[in-house]
Structure formats: C-alpha cells, structure tokens
Scaffold this motif. Structure first.
Motif, PDB file in Angstrom:
ATOM      1  N   ASN A  88      41.160  47.221  45.338  1.00 33.10           N
ATOM      2  CA  ASN A  88      41.601  47.856  44.346  1.00 33.10           C
ATOM      3  C   ASN A  88      43.328  47.514  44.042  1.00 33.10           C
ATOM      4  N   PRO A  89      43.641  46.566  43.189  1.00 30.99           N
ATOM      5  CA  PRO A  89      45.126  46.510  42.879  1.00 30.99           C
ATOM      6  C   PRO A  89      45.851  47.809  42.338  1.00 30.99           C
ATOM      7  N   ALA A  90      45.137  48.666  41.800  1.00 28.26           N
ATOM      8  CA  ALA A  90      45.809  49.926  41.397  1.00 28.26           C
ATOM      9  C   ALA A  90      46.155  50.883  42.785  1.00 28.26           C
ATOM     10  N   VAL A  91      45.234  50.577  43.731  1.00 26.64           N
ATOM     11  CA  VAL A  91      45.419  51.484  45.061  1.00 26.64           C
ATOM     12  C   VAL A  91      46.328  50.829  45.635  1.00 26.64           C
ATOM     13  N   THR A  92      46.550  49.485  45.683  1.00 22.86           N
ATOM     14  CA  THR A  92      47.399  48.686  46.604  1.00 22.86           C
ATOM     15  C   THR A  92      48.716  49.122  46.201  1.00 22.86           C
ATOM     16  N   ILE A  93      48.818  48.795  44.797  1.00 24.91           N
ATOM     17  CA  ILE A  93      50.510  49.165  44.135  1.00 24.91           C
ATOM     18  C   ILE A  93      50.836  50.569  44.344  1.00 24.91           C
ATOM     19  N   ALA A  94      49.879  51.357  44.178  1.00 20.52           N
ATOM     20  CA  ALA A  94      50.196  52.973  44.450  1.00 20.52           C
ATOM     21  C   ALA A  94      50.255  53.091  45.911  1.00 20.52           C
ATOM     22  N   PRO A 149      49.205  39.264  48.091  1.00 19.98           N
ATOM     23  CA  PRO A 149      48.330  38.622  48.687  1.00 19.98           C
ATOM     24  C   PRO A 149      47.021  39.472  48.728  1.00 19.98           C
ATOM     25  N   TYR A 150      47.236  41.024  48.811  1.00 15.66           N
ATOM     26  CA  TYR A 150      46.069  41.759  48.632  1.00 15.66           C
ATOM     27  C   TYR A 150      45.267  41.617  47.297  1.00 15.66           C
ATOM     28  N   ILE A 151      46.386  41.801  46.241  1.00 17.93           N
ATOM     29  CA  ILE A 151      45.916  41.622  44.868  1.00 17.93           C
ATOM     30  C   ILE A 151      45.051  40.238  44.681  1.00 17.93           C
ATOM     31  N   ALA A 152      45.433  39.226  45.145  1.00 19.33           N
ATOM     32  CA  ALA A 152      44.947  37.702  44.884  1.00 19.33           C
ATOM     33  C   ALA A 152      43.547  37.689  45.788  1.00 19.33           C
ATOM     34  N   ALA A 153      43.441  38.395  46.799  1.00 22.11           N
ATOM     35  CA  ALA A 153      42.234  38.539  47.529  1.00 22.11           C
ATOM     36  C   ALA A 153      41.055  39.201  46.638  1.00 22.11           C
ATOM     37  N   GLN A 154      41.565  40.362  46.143  1.00 26.33           N
ATOM     38  CA  GLN A 154      40.732  41.260  45.580  1.00 26.33           C
ATOM     39  C   GLN A 154      40.459  40.602  44.217  1.00 26.33           C
ATOM     40  N   MET A 155      41.117  39.975  43.448  1.00 29.23           N
ATOM     41  CA  MET A 155      40.682  39.169  42.200  1.00 29.23           C
ATOM     42  C   MET A 155      39.675  38.042  42.662  1.00 29.23           C
ATOM     43  N   ILE A 156      40.066  37.240  43.538  1.00 29.60           N
ATOM     44  CA  ILE A 156      39.125  36.281  44.035  1.00 29.60           C
ATOM     45  C   ILE A 156      37.594  36.953  44.509  1.00 29.60           C
ATOM     46  N   GLY A 157      37.763  38.084  45.305  1.00 30.32           N
ATOM     47  CA  GLY A 157      36.541  38.461  45.634  1.00 30.32           C
ATOM     48  C   GLY A 157      35.820  39.043  44.313  1.00 30.32           C
ATOM     49  N   ALA A 158      36.359  39.701  43.568  1.00 27.91           N
ATOM     50  CA  ALA A 158      35.708  40.278  42.170  1.00 27.91           C
ATOM     51  C   ALA A 158      35.100  38.962  41.605  1.00 27.91           C
ATOM     52  N   PHE A 159      35.811  37.866  41.309  1.00 27.87           N
ATOM     53  CA  PHE A 159      35.239  36.622  40.664  1.00 27.87           C
ATOM     54  C   PHE A 159      34.178  36.213  41.291  1.00 27.87           C
ATOM     55  N   LEU A 160      34.251  35.991  42.491  1.00 25.02           N
ATOM     56  CA  LEU A 160      33.146  35.368  43.421  1.00 25.02           C
ATOM     57  C   LEU A 160      31.810  36.327  43.260  1.00 25.02           C
ATOM     58  N   GLY A 161      32.084  37.700  43.412  1.00 29.56           N
ATOM     59  CA  GLY A 161      31.072  38.589  43.540  1.00 29.56           C
ATOM     60  C   GLY A 161      30.176  38.306  42.252  1.00 29.56           C
ATOM     61  N   ALA A 163      41.044  44.828  39.463  1.00 28.98           N
ATOM     62  CA  ALA A 163      40.139  43.314  39.974  1.00 28.98           C
ATOM     63  C   ALA A 163      38.868  43.582  39.470  1.00 28.98           C
ATOM     64  N   ARG A 164      38.196  44.559  39.573  1.00 24.43           N
ATOM     65  CA  ARG A 164      36.794  44.726  39.171  1.00 24.43           C
ATOM     66  C   ARG A 164      36.477  44.456  37.747  1.00 24.43           C
ATOM     67  N   ASP A 165      37.338  44.687  37.029  1.00 19.20           N
ATOM     68  CA  ASP A 165      37.323  44.243  35.353  1.00 19.20           C
ATOM     69  C   ASP A 165      37.732  42.926  35.101  1.00 19.20           C
ATOM     70  N   LEU A 166      38.865  42.584  35.869  1.00 15.72           N
ATOM     71  CA  LEU A 166      39.395  41.018  35.222  1.00 15.72           C
ATOM     72  C   LEU A 166      38.767  40.198  35.760  1.00 15.72           C
ATOM     73  N   GLY A 167      38.524  40.331  37.080  1.00 15.10           N
ATOM     74  CA  GLY A 167      38.021  39.043  37.940  1.00 15.10           C
ATOM     75  C   GLY A 167      36.500  38.727  37.177  1.00 15.10           C
ATOM     76  N   PRO A 168      35.523  39.790  37.042  1.00 16.28           N
ATOM     77  CA  PRO A 168      34.500  39.476  36.278  1.00 16.28           C
ATOM     78  C   PRO A 168      34.551  38.869  35.058  1.00 16.28           C
ATOM     79  N   ARG A 169      35.433  39.454  34.320  1.00 19.33           N
ATOM     80  CA  ARG A 169      35.712  38.925  32.927  1.00 19.33           C
ATOM     81  C   ARG A 169      36.253  37.604  32.956  1.00 19.33           C
ATOM     82  N   ILE A 170      36.977  37.013  33.752  1.00 11.70           N
ATOM     83  CA  ILE A 170      37.467  35.770  33.786  1.00 11.70           C
ATOM     84  C   ILE A 170      35.957  35.017  34.088  1.00 11.70           C
ATOM     85  N   ALA A 171      34.829  35.404  35.045  1.00 10.25           N
ATOM     86  CA  ALA A 171      33.890  34.676  35.317  1.00 10.25           C
ATOM     87  C   ALA A 171      32.895  34.317  34.260  1.00 10.25           C
TER      88      ALA A 171
END
Length: 234
Positions: free
Chosen positions: A65-71, A85-97, A188-196
């Motif tokens: 979760n990028p919000a948790v990472t930033i916090a 790097p964490y946020i990039a990984a989270q976004m990629i994972g969410a998109f692929l999921g 990431a949970r919202d934006l990655g899948p929205r892009i998908a």
C-alpha cells in the motif's frame, strides 16, 4: 532491495487477485457466487490482505500500500530511498492482479453489460458522488488502517500475528466504513486496476471514471499521515 521489490509486487498481486476476484464473482453475470453480498466482499478482502502479507512478509515489510509506505517513511521507519521502488512494485502487482482476474472471469465479463459492475470489479467508486465526503470517507478508513498497524506493533506476540489482525481490521473497516466509497484505502489497489480497466479489451466496458480516480489516491495518503502524526503524540 531486489527481494523487497519482489515481495511488495507479489504481495500486492495476491491482494488484488483475491480481493478483486471476490468482487468479480459477486457482480458479474452468471458466476456461481453472483450477488453473494457485501459481507462476502469484506471477508474476502480481509483474507486477500492477510494472504498477501503472509506470502510477501519474509521478503519485504509487506506494506502492499503506497499510503502505508509513505507514512512509514515520514515516521522514520523506512528509508526514503525505498519509497519509490516499493510504490512501483505495488502498482505493478496491483495491475497484474487485475489482469489475471479478468482472465479468470473473461467469459463472465463477455456477457455482463452493466458497465458500473465491470468497473467495480477493478476499482472503487462512491455510492453518492461528493468529492468532499468521499475524501473524508477514504481519509477516515485509511486512518483506522494505519493507526491500527502502528498500534499492533506494541504487542509482543508471534511474528505473523500482525497479518491476522490487519486482515480482521480490513474486514471491520469494510463493514463499518466501506459502504460509502468501497474503501479503497490503498492508492495502488485502486489506481493499478483502474489502469488495467482502461487498457484491457473488456467487452461492454465504459469509462474508467478518471474524474473520481484522484480521491482514492490522495485521501489514503492523507489518512495514513494523519495516523502517524496523531500516533506520535501519544
């Protein structure tokens, strides 16, 4: 950093695969779990977060979760060099999921004509569109998530107990607070899948609702930062 990147990617992939999978099963036509209900969705998301954290926890902190990472970076518990790097990984994972959810349910996507249901199996949306109250909903939900995570760290328990408690907290947030916006509480949970949703050749899909898309990105970050700030005063 390599293993941490993979951990965040795989964990977020599992989170979205199982989480959006339960939504797809509920809202798409002619699935065996069609209309199983909100309780099923909230429990499914709790399990999704728990399993994502279990699988990735030995490789990374399992923020997912990028919000948790930033916090955590603001709190001084994570080097700032790890944030992107964490946020990039989270976004990629969410998109692929979400891509795999689409493949899993493709026959059902092909016969579903409800564009809102299709989008809802990828990204969140408000029950009543109101940017101010929608922001508040996502801020409050993410505040509870982050404050709970910070509080759990005070207990001397077995190492993976936090994964179980966080999953239970996700269920609680969904049941108590999720009825307004679908409780993204995770950019990431919202934006990655929205892009998908925007990219995939999904039958009968409509707009990806970019007008709303900034709220489940910005509000969770604000909520997580507020939790860190208030927790630091205790």
């Amino acid at each position: 950093m390599g293993s941490e990147f993979i951990g965040e990617l795989i964990g977020t992939f599992i989170l979205v695969l199982l989480g959006n999978g339960i939504v797809a099963g509920n809202v798409l036509d002619k699935t065996k779990s069609n209309n199983a209900g909100w309780l099923t969705i909230t429990i499914g998301w709790g399990i999704a977060v728990t399993m994502g954290a279990f699988v990735s926890g030995y490789m990374s902190p399992a923020h997912l979760n990028p919000a948790v990472t930033i916090a955590f970076a603001v709190a001084g518990s994570l080097p700032w060099a790890s944030v992107l790097p964490y946020i990039a990984a989270q976004m990629i994972g969410a998109f692929l999921g979400s891509v795999v959810v689409w493949l899993q349910y493709k026959d059902h996507y092909d016969i579903t004509e409800d564009q809102g249901a299709i989008l809802g199996s990828f990204a969140t949306g408000p029950a009543i569109y109101n940017p101010v109250t929608n922001m508040i909903s996502e801020i409050v939900g993410t505040f509870m998530l982050m404050f709970g995570i910070l509080s759990f760290s005070n207990y001397d328990t077995f190492p993976w107990a936090g994964n179980l408690v966080t999953g239970a907290l996700i269920i609680g947030i969904g049941l108590s607070l999720g009825g307004t916006t679908g409780y993204a509480i995770n950019p990431a949970r919202d934006l990655g899948p929205r892009i998908a949703h925007a990219i995939l050749p999904i039958a009968n899909k409509g707009d990806s609702d970019w007008k709303y898309s900034w709220i489940p990105v910005v509000a969770p970050i604000i909520g997580a930062l507020l939790a860190v700030g208030i927790y630091g005063l205790i």
